[in-house]
Design a protein around this motif. Structure first.
Motif, PDB file in Angstrom:
ATOM      1  N   SER A   1       0.748  -1.267  -0.007  1.00 21.27           N
ATOM      2  CA  SER A   1      -0.129  -0.252  -0.081  1.00 21.27           C
ATOM      3  C   SER A   1       0.812   1.391   0.022  1.00 21.27           C
ATOM      4  O   SER A   1       0.377   2.144  -0.018  1.00 21.27           O
ATOM      5  N   ASP A   2       2.142   1.105   0.015  1.00 21.13           N
ATOM      6  CA  ASP A   2       2.963   2.280   0.087  1.00 21.13           C
ATOM      7  C   ASP A   2       3.264   2.942  -1.213  1.00 21.13           C
ATOM      8  O   ASP A   2       3.951   2.123  -2.144  1.00 21.13           O
ATOM      9  N   LYS A   3       2.541   3.959  -1.615  1.00 30.31           N
ATOM     10  CA  LYS A   3       2.822   4.621  -2.954  1.00 30.31           C
ATOM     11  C   LYS A   3       4.219   4.867  -3.469  1.00 30.31           C
ATOM     12  O   LYS A   3       4.371   5.455  -4.604  1.00 30.31           O
ATOM     13  N   SER A   4       5.070   5.251  -2.285  1.00 28.58           N
ATOM     14  CA  SER A   4       6.275   5.872  -2.611  1.00 28.58           C
ATOM     15  C   SER A   4       7.238   4.598  -3.066  1.00 28.58           C
ATOM     16  O   SER A   4       8.341   4.945  -3.664  1.00 28.58           O
ATOM     17  N   ARG A   5       6.820   3.468  -3.065  1.00 29.18           N
ATOM     18  CA  ARG A   5       7.825   2.312  -3.609  1.00 29.18           C
ATOM     19  C   ARG A   5       7.795   2.218  -4.954  1.00 29.18           C
ATOM     20  O   ARG A   5       6.801   2.602  -5.748  1.00 29.18           O
ATOM     21  N   ASP A   6       8.604   1.574  -5.724  1.00 30.87           N
ATOM     22  CA  ASP A   6       8.880   1.288  -6.913  1.00 30.87           C
ATOM     23  C   ASP A   6       8.096   0.230  -7.321  1.00 30.87           C
ATOM     24  O   ASP A   6       8.461  -1.062  -7.402  1.00 30.87           O
ATOM     25  N   GLY A   7       6.767   0.693  -8.169  1.00 30.47           N
ATOM     26  CA  GLY A   7       5.738  -0.608  -8.395  1.00 30.47           C
ATOM     27  C   GLY A   7       6.264  -0.966  -9.832  1.00 30.47           C
ATOM     28  O   GLY A   7       5.523  -2.143  -9.953  1.00 30.47           O
ATOM     29  N   SER A   8       7.296  -0.539 -10.420  1.00 25.73           N
ATOM     30  CA  SER A   8       7.701  -1.262 -11.608  1.00 25.73           C
ATOM     31  C   SER A   8       8.404  -2.675 -11.371  1.00 25.73           C
ATOM     32  O   SER A   8       8.666  -3.225 -12.177  1.00 25.73           O
ATOM     33  N   LEU A   9       9.034  -2.745  -9.971  1.00 27.01           N
ATOM     34  CA  LEU A   9       9.642  -3.925  -9.816  1.00 27.01           C
ATOM     35  C   LEU A   9       9.023  -4.847  -8.888  1.00 27.01           C
ATOM     36  O   LEU A   9       8.386  -4.526  -7.734  1.00 27.01           O
ATOM     37  N   ILE A  10       8.929  -6.294  -9.028  1.00 31.83           N
ATOM     38  CA  ILE A  10       8.411  -7.071  -8.173  1.00 31.83           C
ATOM     39  C   ILE A  10       9.369  -8.115  -8.033  1.00 31.83           C
ATOM     40  O   ILE A  10      10.154  -8.670  -8.739  1.00 31.83           O
ATOM     41  N   CYS A  11       9.719  -8.552  -6.580  1.00 34.16           N
ATOM     42  CA  CYS A  11      10.872  -9.247  -6.078  1.00 34.16           C
ATOM     43  C   CYS A  11      10.063 -10.697  -5.747  1.00 34.16           C
ATOM     44  O   CYS A  11       9.389 -10.415  -4.572  1.00 34.16           O
ATOM     45  N   VAL A  12      10.305 -11.878  -6.352  1.00 35.47           N
ATOM     46  CA  VAL A  12       9.723 -13.127  -5.902  1.00 35.47           C
ATOM     47  C   VAL A  12      10.706 -13.517  -4.935  1.00 35.47           C
ATOM     48  O   VAL A  12      11.817 -14.045  -5.093  1.00 35.47           O
TER      49      VAL A  12
ATOM     50  N   LEU B   1      10.668  -8.207 -13.043  1.00 42.87           N
ATOM     51  CA  LEU B   1      10.315  -9.493 -12.188  1.00 42.87           C
ATOM     52  C   LEU B   1      11.902  -9.931 -11.724  1.00 42.87           C
ATOM     53  O   LEU B   1      12.558 -10.526 -12.421  1.00 42.87           O
ATOM     54  N   ILE B   2      12.139  -9.843 -10.306  1.00 46.46           N
ATOM     55  CA  ILE B   2      13.553 -10.383 -10.013  1.00 46.46           C
ATOM     56  C   ILE B   2      13.114 -11.691  -9.081  1.00 46.46           C
ATOM     57  O   ILE B   2      12.434 -11.655  -8.116  1.00 46.46           O
TER      58      ILE B   2
END
Lengths: 203, 203
Positions: A74-85, A140-141
């Protein structure tokens, strides 16, 4: 043999269930607590009792949280273009400490046929839906553990996401910082060679 | 950095106070508890909360108990002619497991000037009164730890009881069972030589 007071005995039995704690460690801990009056066993007990009260898994990333959607999602300041699995919530803590600022997806474990854990038992489908439902994610990392099961999980994931228009990367495996080339095992060293990076030329 | 749910954070902080448990071990334990539903954190919490409820020190031997006089002191079937002097209640447990059937006297620690613990802080006077007040005791076994402070405590005790008509002994120091002569330290080996026993001749 003489019996210990009940309250001591109970706590020793309870503590012995924890991983890495045998009856001997447990009794040492308990007698430490009895002697040391500056540790409040009542608030320690409360913390155990209340541990699972509000805990749930985040609807989006399956991290552990006390809200429906976790702080990170829910933190809008985080980088939404990256997902780390990652495999486990503990891995999230480790990556947070390393300064990662993107979002996460917690699989809930690793594929391990020997332990009866297949792809269906992990949160792969949610991840796929999450990626298909959003155009925000660019990369996606895959940060599963660098062991046999973790590598298999990563391989499965790469196959699963093959058709998607997203950059897929895997965290680097190589020599740990502060490590010693001489003492590194062959597999680590071979991965370190495979993953070598070109260095910028100094002019 | 992202914050953990409060209940998790609280328990990690509480657990980190325990000896040998750092923040990393603490978080690993907590996440283990969250995942493993077969450990009841509520009863674990209760055990901590109730730990010190009825605990007190035995009037006679100063062992930890939940009665005014402990099980061992009130057990008529035990050998009242033997008193074993130990430092801590944990030592009582160890000796009970070894099959000792006499009584105990728990000093409450060892003489350690560096830590500000002198003879007045330990239960020496009680022991003297206990011995003078009873004709039952025939032998006193000194079982303080075989380290510098424990030896000093034993030496003090021997001087203190010098005039009494009681046999005074010290538990044997030597090679531990299953140990290896080659790897024993010099002090242990020299004590093992000093404490050698004549063996019965086979005829």
């Amino acid at each position: 043999m003489h019996k210990l007071p009940k309250s001591i005995d109970k706590l020793i039995v309870q503590l012995s269930q924890l991983p890495g704690v045998g009856p001997k460690t447990a009794s040492r801990l308990v007698f430490y607590l009895i002697r040391n009056s500056n540790i409040d066993t009542k608030s320690l007990g409360e913390a155990f009792t209340n541990l699972k009260n509000d805990l749930q898994y985040c609807e989006t990333c399956h991290n552990i949280t006390d809200q429906a959607v976790c702080d990170i999602c829910s933190d809008k300041s985080r980088d939404g273009s990256l997902i780390c699995v990652v495999e486990e919530p503990l891995d999230v803590i480790a990556l947070e400490k390393a300064g990662y600022t993107g979002r996460y997806h917690v699989l809930g474990g690793q594929i391990s046929p020997l332990n009866g854990i297949g792809p269906k038992d992990l949160h792969f489908e949610d991840l796929l839906m999450r990626l298909q439902g959003s155009s925000e994610v660019k990369e996606l990392i895959i940060a599963t553990n660098p062991n046999v099961e973790g590598e298999a999980t990563a391989a499965y994931l790469m196959r699963l996401l093959d058709g998607l228009d997203i950059k897929i990367s895997r965290i680097a495996r190589g020599l740990p910082m502060g490590g010693d080339l001489e003492y590194a095992d062959e597999l680590t060293l071979s991965r370190a060679l495979e993953g070598r990076n070109e260095v910028a030329k100094m002019r």
